[in-house]
Design a protein around this motif. Sequence first.
Motif, mmCIF file in Angstrom:
data_model
loop_
_atom_site.group_PDB
_atom_site.id
_atom_site.type_symbol
_atom_site.label_atom_id
_atom_site.label_comp_id
_atom_site.label_asym_id
_atom_site.label_seq_id
_atom_site.Cartn_x
_atom_site.Cartn_y
_atom_site.Cartn_z
ATOM 1 N N SER A 398 0.850 -1.189 0.000
ATOM 2 C CA SER A 398 0.000 0.000 0.000
ATOM 3 C C SER A 398 0.887 1.242 0.000
ATOM 4 C CB SER A 398 -0.906 0.011 1.240
ATOM 5 O OG SER A 398 -0.127 0.070 2.420
ATOM 6 N N THR A 403 0.344 -2.015 4.694
ATOM 7 C CA THR A 403 -0.471 -3.158 4.299
ATOM 8 C C THR A 403 0.049 -3.749 2.993
ATOM 9 O OG1 THR A 403 -2.389 -2.045 5.288
ATOM 10 C CG2 THR A 403 -2.833 -3.972 3.914
ATOM 11 N N LEU A 415 -5.351 -9.232 2.454
ATOM 12 C CA LEU A 415 -4.692 -8.041 2.970
ATOM 13 C C LEU A 415 -3.938 -8.405 4.245
ATOM 14 C CD1 LEU A 415 -7.665 -5.581 2.472
ATOM 15 C CD2 LEU A 415 -5.617 -5.716 1.091
ATOM 16 N N SER A 417 -1.194 -7.194 7.334
ATOM 17 C CA SER A 417 -0.537 -6.092 8.029
ATOM 18 C C SER A 417 0.899 -6.492 8.334
ATOM 19 C CB SER A 417 -1.265 -5.750 9.330
ATOM 20 O OG SER A 417 -1.087 -6.784 10.276
#
Length: 787
Positions: A398, A403, A415, A417
């Motif tokens: 991202s 992310t 997705l 983290s």
Amino acid sequence: IRTLDTDREHVHSHSKWLQRALEWEQNNRNDDLLLRGSEFLIAQSWLEKTEQQNKKPAATSLHKEFIEVSKKAIEAAEEEKRRQAEILRLKEERAKEAEARLAEQKKSAKRQKFFLASISIALVAAVGSWLSAQKAQKKAEDAQKEQLNSVSRFSLSLSQQNAKVDALVEAIKAGEKLREFGEKGISPATRSLVLGALQAGVYGDGFREQNRLTKHEGTVFDVSFSPDKKTIATASGDATIKLWSLKGQNIGSINVGESRNVVYSVSFSPDGNTLASGDGDNNVKLWNKEGTLLKILPGHTAVVTSVVWSPDGNIIASASDDSTVKLWDKQGKLSRNLTGHKAAVTSVSFSPDGKTIATASKDGTIILWTLDGQQSNIFESLNCCQKSRSPVHSVSFSPDGNTIVSGHEDGTVKLWSKESKPPQTLIRHNATVRSVVWSRGGNMIASASDDKTVKLWNKHNQLINTLIGHQASIRSVKFSFNGETIATTSEDNTVRLWRNAGKKLQTIAGNDAVWSMAWSPDGKTIVFGGKDKNVKLCNQSGKCTVTLKHNGAVSSISFSRDGNTIASASKDSTIKLWYKDGKPPKTLVGHKDTVWSVAWSPDGNTIASGGEDQTVKLWYKDGKPLKTLVGHTGDVGSVSFSPDGKMLASGSNDNTVKLWSIKDNFQKPKTLNGHNSDVYSVSFSPDGNTIASASKDNTIKLWNKDGQELQTLFGHDNWVSSVRFSPDGKTLASASEDGKVILWNLADLQPDKLMQDACNQLGDYLEYNAPEQEKSLCTTQGKNTSK
């Protein structure tokens, strides 16, 4: 023992398909949530196996209905596709035959004319032949008009399938034919169909296909935008890298070697001066922006599937089927070899700060690396049943670096983290996800799949759009630097450019489904109400206040001509009169059930209402009953007076609009047929010459006062519950179950303006990439008018 005996895979599938079925049920059985493709086949196989083997827990009735409806939807879509193709083929054949007959008859007519001039004795026979020729000519023209209807319907079908380029091409063809025939030669119904096709193709929110680059002769595996926003590079299985302008003009081609040498990846450097490519000859190649080979970087022992530059342009990372990732400096010197994956590495991505590298592999893992080659984290991608790893085909950071998004062989997007929390899984694709990417601002994720679609997700991970058009697996998806263009590459040998270029409809969003809407007499205020039981007063910029409230959903609203009183109808079976001077509201009671509509007469002395009891009621302005009109065979969803007060229009769940005349004492109404479902709203234009009707079929229709259909408007995604003209007659407002109020500029819906907008949208495609027979669609006397 019970735990050991449990078929965990069956239980997981039971829960998975039930969750999908419940989501479908809770979203009003939206067709977009039905199963498609391989996903449907898996679910159907599971259901058959469950019933045959009497597995526990057994499939629920909702399971069965969900899968059965999915099956019928797939069959219906295939049948409609076949039907439309067959209709178009037959119409084209008939039109060709008719044109041939017409040409022959014209020749015959010329011969007969000469014959008449030369031999007067054959006058009677010649006149007969001429009449025969005229009859044949009319027959041919009728066939062409029928083809015009067919092409328009085909265009509308394509629009509904989001194939906007093809839809616009067909709509422009229909528009050109409409011009040829002229207004007098075409029936109102045919004219309406053509205008509807043009409007449906021209208007629309979100990304839509705007261009199609077709010069490659093999699968197009990758695409890259140059940082200066001027060039697009594409990599293909035809052993070439092609360079394109943003308008889609082919401005260069790079031959990377032998014809078998597939180009799997291409990437512009951050300064835009250098291109890196990953090829089937196991090498990374560097090229200048003019296409001259600068250097070959050898070292991989299998094909290079992905190459990317670090944000500062000092490092090139290359991923290969040899299970390694190599880091090179910008001069092409190998600086680091990253080993750790157990299978082919499919994708590599730098974090925005350039300090971390993410790699994805067919071994089902994503590894994070520091620049010195150390592994900082490993994510395992388990498949749907949590028993084995699902191969990962794409990975992307991202813009904030917090992310990671990944695309998987099991059709999911995940997705992750950086803190190693369990991933969030997005399930919508029906086949392997080949490519995932973030928009530059981080507000959107695009995922491309073997199911031939690209799906767009917002920052809340909600699906907001599906791009449909490719005819084979999509291999790559990329956002342009300004985020306004999406490029996709496919095994159908094309590159498609999608832009937010549809002509925008001005909208005002409500908090819930909007059921009714009205303009104030001065045109400065729009009032609308709906499921939330509130009446909202809004200006045209969208600022709203809530001051009025019913005990049930508000189904209709009407201003008195002087603007001092608002009448509102509700599911609470009442009509309320609200006074501008603050007097307590008055309640009118008489309908047996829900009051769906209310309208003031122009002189302010009469109120009309329509209800679930299938009647139209007339009231004095003080609320006393005046008359009851009977004739509809369904709920009366709307009533509207003409501006001169001589006519009353009513719309009903019997799919019709009725026009009642005061001079006939409201007897023997004229019936307007055309909608395919319930009519929820009718409204007269200020000059009284046009009637607008809104329907559950998601469309708005415009009629003349004689009851002839003029045009159909497409723009809402759900039932159109209310429609009203602005006081100056220049704007039409429509409200819908989709939660939007759309403001239509009526001048933009005229034939010439629609054709101009359609040609403007397809200008680049028609100039550079359309088939030869379509390039002249938007030309006049040899000059392209699409710009």
